[in-house]
Scaffold this motif. Sequence first.
Motif, PDB file in Angstrom:
ATOM      1  N   GLU A 168       0.859  -1.064  -0.117  1.00 55.85           N
ATOM      2  CA  GLU A 168       0.107   0.057   0.222  1.00 55.85           C
ATOM      3  C   GLU A 168       0.817   1.182  -0.105  1.00 55.85           C
ATOM      4  OE1 GLU A 168      -2.557  -0.623   3.444  1.00 55.85           O
ATOM      5  OE2 GLU A 168      -3.833  -1.956   2.377  1.00 55.85           O
ATOM      6  N   ALA A 169       1.980   1.044   0.535  1.00 51.87           N
ATOM      7  CA  ALA A 169       2.991   2.320   0.510  1.00 51.87           C
ATOM      8  C   ALA A 169       3.643   2.536  -0.842  1.00 51.87           C
ATOM      9  CB  ALA A 169       4.158   2.091   1.677  1.00 51.87           C
ATOM     10  N   GLY A 170       3.532   1.603  -1.659  1.00 54.83           N
ATOM     11  CA  GLY A 170       4.171   1.927  -3.016  1.00 54.83           C
ATOM     12  C   GLY A 170       5.402   0.853  -3.542  1.00 54.83           C
ATOM     13  N   ALA A 171       5.424  -0.125  -2.758  1.00 55.48           N
ATOM     14  CA  ALA A 171       6.634  -0.948  -2.934  1.00 55.48           C
ATOM     15  C   ALA A 171       6.508  -1.293  -4.260  1.00 55.48           C
ATOM     16  CB  ALA A 171       6.625  -2.131  -1.913  1.00 55.48           C
ATOM     17  N   HIS A 172       7.683  -1.635  -5.046  1.00 54.32           N
ATOM     18  CA  HIS A 172       7.565  -2.072  -6.548  1.00 54.32           C
ATOM     19  C   HIS A 172       7.309  -3.708  -6.515  1.00 54.32           C
ATOM     20  CE1 HIS A 172       8.840  -3.383 -10.513  1.00 54.32           C
ATOM     21  NE2 HIS A 172       9.734  -4.220  -9.896  1.00 54.32           N
ATOM     22  N   VAL A 173       8.034  -4.275  -5.263  1.00 51.45           N
ATOM     23  CA  VAL A 173       7.639  -5.577  -5.008  1.00 51.45           C
ATOM     24  C   VAL A 173       8.042  -5.761  -3.628  1.00 51.45           C
ATOM     25  CG1 VAL A 173       9.863  -6.498  -5.755  1.00 51.45           C
ATOM     26  CG2 VAL A 173       8.143  -7.934  -5.975  1.00 51.45           C
ATOM     27  N   VAL A 174       7.390  -6.699  -2.835  1.00 56.23           N
ATOM     28  CA  VAL A 174       7.974  -7.068  -1.428  1.00 56.23           C
ATOM     29  C   VAL A 174       8.527  -8.852  -1.606  1.00 56.23           C
ATOM     30  CG1 VAL A 174       6.929  -7.505   0.859  1.00 56.23           C
ATOM     31  CG2 VAL A 174       5.926  -5.651  -0.478  1.00 56.23           C
ATOM     32  N   GLN A 175       9.769  -8.667  -1.042  1.00 55.63           N
ATOM     33  CA  GLN A 175      10.465  -9.992  -1.073  1.00 55.63           C
ATOM     34  C   GLN A 175      10.475 -10.639   0.085  1.00 55.63           C
ATOM     35  OE1 GLN A 175      14.381  -9.941  -3.052  1.00 55.63           O
ATOM     36  NE2 GLN A 175      15.013 -10.236  -0.891  1.00 55.63           N
ATOM     37  N   LEU A 176       9.948 -11.667   0.362  1.00 57.37           N
ATOM     38  CA  LEU A 176      10.090 -12.528   1.377  1.00 57.37           C
ATOM     39  C   LEU A 176      11.444 -13.105   1.501  1.00 57.37           C
ATOM     40  CD1 LEU A 176       6.856 -12.054   1.290  1.00 57.37           C
ATOM     41  CD2 LEU A 176       6.721 -14.320   2.450  1.00 57.37           C
ATOM     42  N   ASP A 177      12.213 -12.996   2.644  1.00 57.59           N
ATOM     43  CA  ASP A 177      13.462 -13.625   2.774  1.00 57.59           C
ATOM     44  C   ASP A 177      13.344 -14.841   3.630  1.00 57.59           C
ATOM     45  OD1 ASP A 177      15.350 -11.716   1.519  1.00 57.59           O
ATOM     46  OD2 ASP A 177      15.273 -10.442   3.402  1.00 57.59           O
ATOM     47  N   PHE A 178      13.748 -16.058   2.505  1.00 56.17           N
ATOM     48  CA  PHE A 178      13.515 -17.567   3.291  1.00 56.17           C
ATOM     49  C   PHE A 178      14.386 -18.150   3.212  1.00 56.17           C
ATOM     50  CE2 PHE A 178      11.152 -21.662   1.951  1.00 56.17           C
ATOM     51  CZ  PHE A 178      10.661 -21.792   3.165  1.00 56.17           C
ATOM     52  N   THR A 179      15.606 -17.758   3.698  1.00 57.13           N
ATOM     53  CA  THR A 179      16.999 -18.276   3.772  1.00 57.13           C
ATOM     54  C   THR A 179      16.918 -19.702   4.787  1.00 57.13           C
ATOM     55  OG1 THR A 179      19.277 -18.282   4.356  1.00 57.13           O
ATOM     56  CG2 THR A 179      17.528 -17.016   5.672  1.00 57.13           C
ATOM     57  N   GLU A 180      15.909 -19.770   5.686  1.00 52.35           N
ATOM     58  CA  GLU A 180      15.739 -20.847   6.652  1.00 52.35           C
ATOM     59  C   GLU A 180      15.289 -22.128   5.831  1.00 52.35           C
ATOM     60  OE1 GLU A 180      11.699 -18.635   6.732  1.00 52.35           O
ATOM     61  OE2 GLU A 180      14.091 -18.134   6.453  1.00 52.35           O
ATOM     62  N   GLY A 181      14.541 -21.927   4.494  1.00 55.33           N
ATOM     63  CA  GLY A 181      14.042 -23.124   3.829  1.00 55.33           C
ATOM     64  C   GLY A 181      15.145 -23.937   3.595  1.00 55.33           C
ATOM     65  N   ARG A 182      16.258 -23.581   2.850  1.00 52.60           N
ATOM     66  CA  ARG A 182      17.434 -24.558   2.785  1.00 52.60           C
ATOM     67  C   ARG A 182      18.029 -25.065   4.076  1.00 52.60           C
ATOM     68  NH1 ARG A 182      21.853 -23.375  -2.183  1.00 52.60           N
ATOM     69  NH2 ARG A 182      22.589 -25.641  -2.298  1.00 52.60           N
ATOM     70  N   LEU A 183      17.885 -24.216   5.223  1.00 49.84           N
ATOM     71  CA  LEU A 183      18.592 -24.640   6.329  1.00 49.84           C
ATOM     72  C   LEU A 183      17.801 -25.930   6.956  1.00 49.84           C
ATOM     73  CD1 LEU A 183      20.357 -24.304   8.797  1.00 49.84           C
ATOM     74  CD2 LEU A 183      18.992 -22.451   9.649  1.00 49.84           C
ATOM     75  N   SER A 184      16.438 -25.701   6.766  1.00 52.04           N
ATOM     76  CA  SER A 184      15.456 -26.642   7.390  1.00 52.04           C
ATOM     77  C   SER A 184      15.926 -27.985   6.925  1.00 52.04           C
ATOM     78  CB  SER A 184      14.111 -26.365   6.998  1.00 52.04           C
ATOM     79  OG  SER A 184      13.629 -26.622   5.625  1.00 52.04           O
ATOM     80  N   LEU A 185      16.435 -28.311   5.753  1.00 53.35           N
ATOM     81  CA  LEU A 185      16.474 -29.634   5.254  1.00 53.35           C
ATOM     82  C   LEU A 185      17.776 -29.940   6.025  1.00 53.35           C
ATOM     83  CD1 LEU A 185      15.597 -29.299   1.457  1.00 53.35           C
ATOM     84  CD2 LEU A 185      14.596 -30.638   3.187  1.00 53.35           C
ATOM     85  N   LYS A 186      18.729 -29.138   6.398  1.00 51.48           N
ATOM     86  CA  LYS A 186      19.871 -29.634   7.109  1.00 51.48           C
ATOM     87  C   LYS A 186      19.580 -30.219   8.367  1.00 51.48           C
ATOM     88  CE  LYS A 186      24.662 -28.152   7.675  1.00 51.48           C
ATOM     89  NZ  LYS A 186      25.677 -27.448   7.254  1.00 51.48           N
ATOM     90  N   LEU A 187      18.732 -29.383   8.958  1.00 53.12           N
ATOM     91  CA  LEU A 187      18.163 -29.757  10.574  1.00 53.12           C
ATOM     92  C   LEU A 187      17.241 -30.716  10.479  1.00 53.12           C
ATOM     93  CD1 LEU A 187      17.729 -26.115  11.750  1.00 53.12           C
ATOM     94  CD2 LEU A 187      19.495 -27.400  11.893  1.00 53.12           C
ATOM     95  N   ASP A 188      16.323 -31.103   9.475  1.00 53.78           N
ATOM     96  CA  ASP A 188      15.557 -32.197   9.235  1.00 53.78           C
ATOM     97  C   ASP A 188      15.735 -32.715   7.903  1.00 53.78           C
ATOM     98  OD1 ASP A 188      13.333 -33.812   9.369  1.00 53.78           O
ATOM     99  OD2 ASP A 188      11.804 -32.241   9.531  1.00 53.78           O
ATOM    100  N   PRO A 189      16.434 -33.455   7.518  1.00 55.02           N
ATOM    101  CA  PRO A 189      16.380 -33.996   6.132  1.00 55.02           C
ATOM    102  C   PRO A 189      15.217 -34.751   5.725  1.00 55.02           C
ATOM    103  CG  PRO A 189      18.358 -34.524   7.250  1.00 55.02           C
ATOM    104  CD  PRO A 189      17.475 -34.215   8.366  1.00 55.02           C
ATOM    105  N   SER A 190      14.223 -34.834   6.438  1.00 50.82           N
ATOM    106  CA  SER A 190      12.862 -35.578   5.980  1.00 50.82           C
ATOM    107  C   SER A 190      12.179 -34.813   5.337  1.00 50.82           C
ATOM    108  CB  SER A 190      12.279 -36.150   7.405  1.00 50.82           C
ATOM    109  OG  SER A 190      11.581 -35.342   7.955  1.00 50.82           O
ATOM    110  N   GLY A 191      12.289 -33.485   5.481  1.00 54.46           N
ATOM    111  CA  GLY A 191      11.400 -32.507   4.725  1.00 54.46           C
ATOM    112  C   GLY A 191      10.184 -31.925   5.595  1.00 54.46           C
ATOM    113  N   GLY A 192      10.009 -32.529   6.694  1.00 54.73           N
ATOM    114  CA  GLY A 192       9.072 -32.225   7.703  1.00 54.73           C
ATOM    115  C   GLY A 192       8.706 -30.708   8.008  1.00 54.73           C
ATOM    116  N   VAL A 193      10.116 -30.143   8.595  1.00 54.84           N
ATOM    117  CA  VAL A 193      10.091 -28.690   8.651  1.00 54.84           C
ATOM    118  C   VAL A 193       9.833 -28.068   7.546  1.00 54.84           C
ATOM    119  CG1 VAL A 193      11.681 -27.017   9.963  1.00 54.84           C
ATOM    120  CG2 VAL A 193      11.522 -29.190  10.865  1.00 54.84           C
TER     121      VAL A 193
END
Length: 354
Positions: A168-193
């Motif tokens: 609403e303030a006029g961002a060209h795009v809003v970017q969600l930083d999701f670096t924990e996605g790859r990290l989660s597979l290191k912590l839980d290789p099953s993919g559950g997290v």
Amino acid sequence: MTIPTEPIGSIPRPAELLAAMAAHASGEIGDAELAAAQDQAVRDTIHRLEETGSPVVTDGEQAKPSFATYPVAGLDRLSPDGVVIPFADGHQRQLPRLTGGPFRYAVHADGYLRAALRHAGVPVKQAVIAPSALSLLYPADGIEGYPRERFLDDLATEAETDIRRCLEAGAHVVQLDFTEGRLSLKLDPSGGVLEQFVALNNRVLERFSDAERARIGVHTCPGGDQDSTHSADVDYAALLPRLLQLKAGAFYVQLASEPEPDKVLGVIAEHLPAAARVFVGVTDPIDPRVETPEEVRDRVLAAARHLPVERLGTCDDCGFSPFADDTSTSRDTAFAKIRARVEGTALAAQDLGL
């Protein structure tokens, strides 16, 4: 048509701002003096980004304590002994731990955006932290009187508000930083997290219309802090199919530092959502060597062999300084790499006849 190119977010802070932050922490200067130093750093960052020819800029996250913890800066009901994130070089980052509810953001990202818009002559994107990252604040043993599901309800509402206020303030795009996605597979290789993370982020993204989601992107990388990573050893093939299930209009994918980029591009091509654009990383913020525009061009052309060019964009692999105290990369190096990205992307567009 051309190939869009965007920065990811953070730029190393100038020495003057780092000095002001230290002086503020020790009580030598007040809030007004710190705010003035932050505003000057934002002004300089945007000016230098525009000088590179960047068609989209950010505030460089100059006023954020970190890309991850800005919403809880100054929040009470926090303890410092939260989840520890280990990096390959041995250093660690530690998140705070929530001690009570209800959970509310103390800071929303549209404040950073509005400050940047005052100085920018081109569109401004705004990075926000993904709700999945903030879900790590909730302790494993729970909080008496504040169950996890109620926390997740509150978190989803706060994350939606953070994104919506930026749109609403006029961002060209809003970017969600999701670096924990790859990290989660290191912590839980099953993919559950990871599945839980994707479900929580989609719980927020589903609250937006198709037109709004076209202006919302997701960034993934294996972390980039003090010239080290936390999950580069995790195979992208385990992450990307699930990552690309996120209901976002764009994906910003670290690629320049990947040892097998063609393999990664093949996975992206196989799972690319129908309407999404993929911004591939063409510069590596951790590598001190500045890429040439020709190297960037060749990386873009390689990506174009796998992905439809009308769905292709470029970015840096990661932010250059996601935590305020990370001085491992200089400002001059960061802007030189960004210039190479902008110029190399233009060269690739020429070669592709765009």
